[in-house]
Design an enzyme around this catalytic site. Structure first.
Site, PDB file in Angstrom:
ATOM      1  N   GLU A 167      -2.793   7.543  -4.942  1.00  0.00           N
ATOM      2  CA  GLU A 167      -3.432   6.977  -5.918  1.00  0.00           C
ATOM      3  C   GLU A 167      -4.887   7.567  -5.959  1.00  0.00           C
ATOM      4  O   GLU A 167      -5.376   7.855  -5.216  1.00  0.00           O
ATOM      5  CB  GLU A 167      -3.843   5.401  -5.420  1.00  0.00           C
ATOM      6  CG  GLU A 167      -2.149   4.695  -5.660  1.00  0.00           C
ATOM      7  CD  GLU A 167      -2.776   3.048  -5.333  1.00  0.00           C
ATOM      8  OE1 GLU A 167      -3.538   2.709  -5.759  1.00  0.00           O
ATOM      9  OE2 GLU A 167      -1.667   2.726  -4.790  1.00  0.00           O
ATOM     10  N   HIS A 194      -0.477   0.125  -9.809  1.00  0.00           N
ATOM     11  CA  HIS A 194      -1.267  -0.622  -9.103  1.00  0.00           C
ATOM     12  C   HIS A 194      -1.893  -1.810  -9.477  1.00  0.00           C
ATOM     13  O   HIS A 194      -2.823  -2.326  -9.847  1.00  0.00           O
ATOM     14  CB  HIS A 194      -2.190   0.180  -8.277  1.00  0.00           C
ATOM     15  CG  HIS A 194      -2.597  -0.569  -6.926  1.00  0.00           C
ATOM     16  ND1 HIS A 194      -3.155   0.020  -5.772  1.00  0.00           N
ATOM     17  CD2 HIS A 194      -2.495  -1.982  -6.561  1.00  0.00           C
ATOM     18  CE1 HIS A 194      -3.436  -0.673  -4.941  1.00  0.00           C
ATOM     19  NE2 HIS A 194      -2.871  -2.027  -5.309  1.00  0.00           N
ATOM     20  N   ARG A 205       0.678  -1.086  -0.061  1.00  0.00           N
ATOM     21  CA  ARG A 205       0.126  -0.057  -0.141  1.00  0.00           C
ATOM     22  C   ARG A 205       0.967   1.316   0.041  1.00  0.00           C
ATOM     23  O   ARG A 205       1.810   1.226   0.486  1.00  0.00           O
ATOM     24  CB  ARG A 205      -1.036   0.127   1.331  1.00  0.00           C
ATOM     25  CG  ARG A 205      -2.156  -1.019   1.286  1.00  0.00           C
ATOM     26  CD  ARG A 205      -3.012  -0.855   0.326  1.00  0.00           C
ATOM     27  NE  ARG A 205      -4.120  -1.454   0.226  1.00  0.00           N
ATOM     28  CZ  ARG A 205      -4.436  -2.768  -0.639  1.00  0.00           C
ATOM     29  NH1 ARG A 205      -3.570  -2.914  -1.621  1.00  0.00           N
ATOM     30  NH2 ARG A 205      -5.283  -3.480  -0.615  1.00  0.00           N
TER      31      ARG A 205
END
Length: 317
Positions: free
Chosen positions: A266, A284, A237
C-alpha cells in the site's frame, strides 16, 4: 518551553482528510495539514515546537523522533482502530494521552468483508466479465454457495464479532483464532492456532491487528491448509498475509480465490497478484462510508474535548 503563537491549540493532521472534516477540525483548532511525507517533515521541522495534538492513522503512525521534536505535544490519536505505526513506547514515556477510533467503522468493515467473501466464492467478477463477453450461464462452471459452509475468522475483536454474526445469518458455521478464547463469541468455535483453524475452515477472513507479532501469520502452510476450494479475505492489514506465498498458492491451484482490501505494498497495488482472475482487490476502503468516516471525526473531537477537560477519553490505548 516556547510559547504558542496562537491562542488555539495546534493540531497536526497526518492522514488524507476530506475538506469537510478538516473544516470541523478548524472550528476548534489551528490545523496543520500534512498528508504527505514532505509536508509532514516540514511541519514537524518548522512548527513542531507549537504542536499540541496529532491525529494520524495506524499505517501512517508517528515516530519517536517526531514526538521528541514536539515539546508541547500532549495527545496522539489514531483516527481508525489500528495504531501499529505509532511509537507507543516513546509516547508513553512522554506521558502522552493516546486514543483510537475503535468502534466507529466496525459494521462498515464487517459489511465489506462479507461482500468480498460472497463476491469471491460466487465468482461475481468472473461471471460479470463472462456475461459482457457474451457467455451465458450454461457455459460457466457452477459456483458454490456460502450457506452451510465453515468460516474461519482470524482475530475475534469487535470487527470479528460483527463478521461472525453476519456469517451466522448466512447459516455458516463459524470458528475463530484469537490471542485468547472469547466467551462472548456465542455460537463460534475456538481454535488454538491459525493452522488448525485453516484446516477446519472452508473460507478464512483475516481481521486481526497488524504489527510484528502478526506479520505473515497467514503463510504458505496456512493457505495450503485452506485447500483448492478455499478462499481468503483480508480486511485487516496487508502485513498479515505473505503476498508471495499467496501468489504461489494461487498459481499452483492450492487456493480457490482471494479477496483483499489491504496489501503489503500500500498504496501501490500488489503486483504479484494482479494477473489472477480469481483475486478481487479493493483500495483499503472497507471502513469507508459517509457514516463511518463522520463517526470517526465525531469520536476524535469528543475524545479531544475530554482530554482538554482532564476527563478520561472514551477509547484509550
Amino acid at each position: 518551553m516556547p510559547a504558542p503563537t496562537s491562542s488555539r491549540r495546534k493540531l497536526l493532521v497526518l492522514m488524507p482528510t476530506a475538506e469537510e472534516h478538516l473544516a470541523q477540525f478548524r472550528q476548534r483548532y489551528d490545523v496543520i495539514y500534512a498528508p504527505t511525507a514532505e509536508a509532514r517533515a516540514q511541519a514537524v521541522a518548522t512548527q513542531g515546537a507549537e504542536i499540541e495534538l496529532v491525529v494520524t492513522i495506524g499505517a501512517v503512525g508517528l515516530r519517536a523522533d517526531e514526538i521528541a521534536a514536539m515539546p508541547r505535544l500532549g495527545a496522539v490519536a489514531a483516527q481508525g482502530a489500528g495504531y501499529e505505526a505509532i511509537d507507543l513506547a516513546a509516547a508513553r514515556a512522554r506521558g502522552l494521552t493516546l486514543w483510537n477510533g475503535a468502534g466507529t467503522n466496525d459494521s462498515c468493515v464487517a459489511d465489506h468483508a462479507m461482500a468480498l467473501l460472497l463476491a469471491s466464492v460466487r465468482g461475481l467478477p468472473q461471471q460479470e466479465a463472462a456475461l459482457r463477453a457474451g457467455v451465458w450461464r450454461d457455459a460457466l462452471p457452477l459456483r458454490p454457495s456460502v450457506n452451510g459452509r465453515k468460516l474461519g475468522i482470524l482475530g475475534m475483536g469487535t470487527i470479528g464479532l460483527r463478521i461472525a454474526r453476519r456469517a451466522q445469518a448466512f447459516d455458516m458455521e463459524v470458528g475463530y483464532h484469537n490471542r485468547r478464547e472469547r466467551h462472548d463469541a456465542l455460537g463460534s468455535r475456538y481454535f488454538g492456532s491459525v493452522l488448525s483453524l485453516a484446516e477446519w475452515a472452508d473460507f478464512l477472513v483475516v481481521a486481526a491487528p497488524g504489527g510484528p507479532a502478526t506479520r505473515h501469520i497467514v503463510n504458505a502452510e496456512v493457505l495450503k491448509a485452506l485447500g483448492p476450494q478455499g478462499h481468503v479475505v483480508n480486511i485487516a492489514r496487508g502485513s498479515l498475509i505473505d503476498t508471495q506465498a499467496l501468489a504461489a498458492a494461487l498459481a499452483a491451484g492450492e487456493l480457490g480465490g482471494a479477496a483483499l482490501d489491504v496489501y503489503e505494498s500500500e498504496p501501490k497495488p500488489p503486483e504479484p497478484l494482479l494477473g489472477f482472475r480469481n483475486v478481487i482487490l479493493t483500495p483499503h476502503i472497507a471502513g469507508w462510508s459517509p457514516e463511518s468516516v463522520q463517526a470517526t471525526v465525531d469520536l476524535f473531537l469528543e475524545n479531544a474535548r475530554r482530554w482538554e477537560a482532564g476527563e478520561p477519553v472514551l477509547t484509550p490505548l
